[in-house]
Write a protein that holds these residues in place. Structure first.
Motif, mmCIF file in Angstrom:
data_model
loop_
_atom_site.group_PDB
_atom_site.id
_atom_site.type_symbol
_atom_site.label_atom_id
_atom_site.label_comp_id
_atom_site.label_asym_id
_atom_site.label_seq_id
_atom_site.Cartn_x
_atom_site.Cartn_y
_atom_site.Cartn_z
ATOM 1 N N GLY A 60 -10.846 3.793 0.980
ATOM 2 C CA GLY A 60 -12.006 4.834 1.028
ATOM 3 C C GLY A 60 -11.573 6.213 1.332
ATOM 4 O O GLY A 60 -12.317 7.164 0.868
ATOM 5 N N GLU A 61 -10.554 6.409 1.767
ATOM 6 C CA GLU A 61 -9.854 7.828 2.048
ATOM 7 C C GLU A 61 -9.018 8.395 0.721
ATOM 8 O O GLU A 61 -8.575 9.508 0.941
ATOM 9 N N GLY A 62 -8.757 7.301 -0.082
ATOM 10 C CA GLY A 62 -7.852 7.790 -1.223
ATOM 11 C C GLY A 62 -8.513 8.698 -2.216
ATOM 12 O O GLY A 62 -9.813 9.068 -1.999
ATOM 13 N N PRO A 63 -8.170 8.817 -3.133
ATOM 14 C CA PRO A 63 -6.968 8.379 -4.046
ATOM 15 C C PRO A 63 -5.556 9.088 -3.588
ATOM 16 O O PRO A 63 -5.795 10.107 -3.175
ATOM 17 N N TRP A 64 -4.426 8.392 -3.883
ATOM 18 C CA TRP A 64 -3.151 9.159 -3.397
ATOM 19 C C TRP A 64 -2.326 8.872 -4.830
ATOM 20 O O TRP A 64 -2.486 7.831 -5.736
ATOM 21 N N ASP A 65 -1.296 9.558 -5.012
ATOM 22 C CA ASP A 65 -0.606 9.315 -6.103
ATOM 23 C C ASP A 65 0.455 8.192 -5.999
ATOM 24 O O ASP A 65 1.012 7.574 -6.561
ATOM 25 N N ALA A 66 0.580 8.157 -4.407
ATOM 26 C CA ALA A 66 1.493 6.769 -4.169
ATOM 27 C C ALA A 66 1.210 6.557 -2.678
ATOM 28 O O ALA A 66 0.797 7.537 -1.811
ATOM 29 N N VAL A 67 1.509 5.255 -2.442
ATOM 30 C CA VAL A 67 1.497 4.672 -1.133
ATOM 31 C C VAL A 67 2.917 4.550 -1.003
ATOM 32 O O VAL A 67 3.688 3.848 -1.599
ATOM 33 N N VAL A 68 3.488 4.866 0.250
ATOM 34 C CA VAL A 68 5.044 4.755 0.733
ATOM 35 C C VAL A 68 4.884 3.685 1.883
ATOM 36 O O VAL A 68 4.389 3.967 2.953
ATOM 37 N N ASP A 69 5.323 2.530 1.531
ATOM 38 C CA ASP A 69 5.236 1.403 2.600
ATOM 39 C C ASP A 69 6.599 1.223 3.377
ATOM 40 O O ASP A 69 7.444 0.630 2.738
ATOM 41 N N THR A 70 6.873 1.575 4.405
ATOM 42 C CA THR A 70 8.200 1.768 5.357
ATOM 43 C C THR A 70 8.007 0.903 6.327
ATOM 44 O O THR A 70 8.853 0.811 7.307
ATOM 45 N N SER A 71 7.149 0.239 6.652
ATOM 46 C CA SER A 71 6.769 -0.479 8.059
ATOM 47 C C SER A 71 6.537 -1.999 7.773
ATOM 48 O O SER A 71 5.951 -2.519 8.949
ATOM 49 N N ALA A 72 7.008 -2.669 6.876
ATOM 50 C CA ALA A 72 6.523 -3.939 6.554
ATOM 51 C C ALA A 72 7.765 -4.920 6.883
ATOM 52 O O ALA A 72 7.376 -6.210 6.674
ATOM 53 N N SER A 73 8.876 -4.368 7.485
ATOM 54 C CA SER A 73 9.881 -5.391 7.578
ATOM 55 C C SER A 73 9.619 -6.622 8.703
ATOM 56 O O SER A 73 10.263 -7.681 8.372
ATOM 57 N N GLU A 74 8.841 -6.510 9.549
ATOM 58 C CA GLU A 74 8.304 -7.582 10.310
ATOM 59 C C GLU A 74 7.222 -8.495 10.074
ATOM 60 O O GLU A 74 6.740 -9.375 10.836
ATOM 61 N N MET A 75 6.630 -8.091 8.784
ATOM 62 C CA MET A 75 5.272 -8.841 8.375
ATOM 63 C C MET A 75 5.540 -9.944 7.594
ATOM 64 O O MET A 75 6.505 -9.822 6.736
ATOM 65 N N ALA A 76 4.448 -10.737 7.460
ATOM 66 C CA ALA A 76 4.592 -12.046 6.797
ATOM 67 C C ALA A 76 4.191 -11.351 5.337
ATOM 68 O O ALA A 76 3.477 -10.418 5.020
ATOM 69 N N PRO A 77 4.983 -11.848 4.118
ATOM 70 C CA PRO A 77 4.786 -11.377 2.813
ATOM 71 C C PRO A 77 3.433 -11.467 2.433
ATOM 72 O O PRO A 77 2.662 -10.586 1.634
ATOM 73 N N ARG A 78 2.546 -12.440 2.833
ATOM 74 C CA ARG A 78 1.010 -12.405 2.264
ATOM 75 C C ARG A 78 0.448 -11.296 2.893
ATOM 76 O O ARG A 78 -0.425 -10.571 2.443
ATOM 77 N N ASP A 79 0.838 -10.544 4.020
ATOM 78 C CA ASP A 79 -0.044 -9.361 4.629
ATOM 79 C C ASP A 79 0.480 -8.076 3.826
ATOM 80 O O ASP A 79 -0.253 -7.393 3.738
ATOM 81 N N VAL A 80 1.689 -7.999 3.385
ATOM 82 C CA VAL A 80 2.160 -7.034 2.364
ATOM 83 C C VAL A 80 1.403 -6.934 1.330
ATOM 84 O O VAL A 80 0.972 -6.058 0.806
ATOM 85 N N LEU A 81 1.370 -8.127 0.777
ATOM 86 C CA LEU A 81 0.567 -8.540 -0.641
ATOM 87 C C LEU A 81 -0.673 -8.177 -0.518
ATOM 88 O O LEU A 81 -1.378 -7.210 -1.425
ATOM 89 N N THR A 82 -1.574 -8.357 0.601
ATOM 90 C CA THR A 82 -2.904 -8.119 1.141
ATOM 91 C C THR A 82 -3.095 -6.593 0.973
ATOM 92 O O THR A 82 -4.096 -6.228 0.343
ATOM 93 N N GLY A 83 -2.105 -6.100 1.694
ATOM 94 C CA GLY A 83 -2.407 -4.450 1.695
ATOM 95 C C GLY A 83 -2.063 -3.661 0.406
ATOM 96 O O GLY A 83 -2.794 -2.877 0.006
ATOM 97 N N ALA A 84 -1.012 -4.271 -0.291
ATOM 98 C CA ALA A 84 -0.821 -3.742 -1.673
ATOM 99 C C ALA A 84 -2.224 -3.962 -2.567
ATOM 100 O O ALA A 84 -2.433 -3.030 -3.419
ATOM 101 N N HIS A 85 -2.832 -5.028 -2.634
ATOM 102 C CA HIS A 85 -3.978 -5.311 -3.350
ATOM 103 C C HIS A 85 -5.046 -4.270 -2.864
ATOM 104 O O HIS A 85 -5.625 -3.950 -3.784
ATOM 105 N N ALA A 86 -5.337 -4.045 -1.914
ATOM 106 C CA ALA A 86 -6.389 -3.299 -1.109
ATOM 107 C C ALA A 86 -6.275 -1.986 -1.668
ATOM 108 O O ALA A 86 -7.416 -1.261 -1.892
#
Length: 162
Positions: A60-86
């Protein structure tokens, strides 16, 4: 340019945010507030990227030209994908950055032009492969790594931060 950095207060995320601010870009950082500090000039949105309501509030705070995701190395892939979808509806691009030690001996030995790099494993770990796949799905790359209409993936050999 207007970006949101997932994390953005520590290590690579902070370096990305500070560099973007130095270029005059609008920067939002999204994090839980547990480590580091928001770079001066960036806007902070607090939340947990594994909580759907927090991701919806961020979107709701967007839009942005880009999302830069540098903090997912310890996350489950499903959580990365959920965030990307959102965030997909409010982001022109989704940049997933995975850092690894690419050069033999680094960070203990200095980098030189004669250093050899590590050979990538033939079979990535399930978590690494899953996060990379989740990132590629959102960056517009097909399963066989061909560029899709949103743009090709970028893969640096080594990433260092202050």
């Amino acid at each position: 340019m207007k970006i949101v950095v997932l994390g953005g207060t520590w290590f690579l995320g902070r370096a990305v945010a500070q560099t973007a601010l130095g270029r005059g870009w609008e920067v939002t950082v999204f994090n839980r507030g547990r480590s580091g500090t928001t770079p001066q000039g960036a806007r902070t949105v607090r939340g947990d990227r594994t909580v759907a309501d927090d991701l919806a509030r961020l979107a709701g705070e967007g839009p942005w030209d880009a999302v830069v995701d540098t903090s997912a190395s310890e996350m489950a892939p499903r959580d990365v994908l959920t965030g990307a979808h959102a965030l997909e509806p409010v982001a022109g691009r989704y940049v997933y950055v995975s850092t690894v030690n690419a050069y033999r001996g680094w960070p203990n030995d200095p980098l030189t032009g004669t250093r050899t790099s590590w050979t990538a494993p033939r079979t990535p770990t399930p978590s690494t492969a899953g996060c990379r796949t989740a990132g590629m799905v959102r960056t517009g790359t097909t399963a066989d790594r061909r560029p899709a209409p949103r743009g090709p993936p970028q893969r640096p050999l080594v990433t260092t931060a202050p």
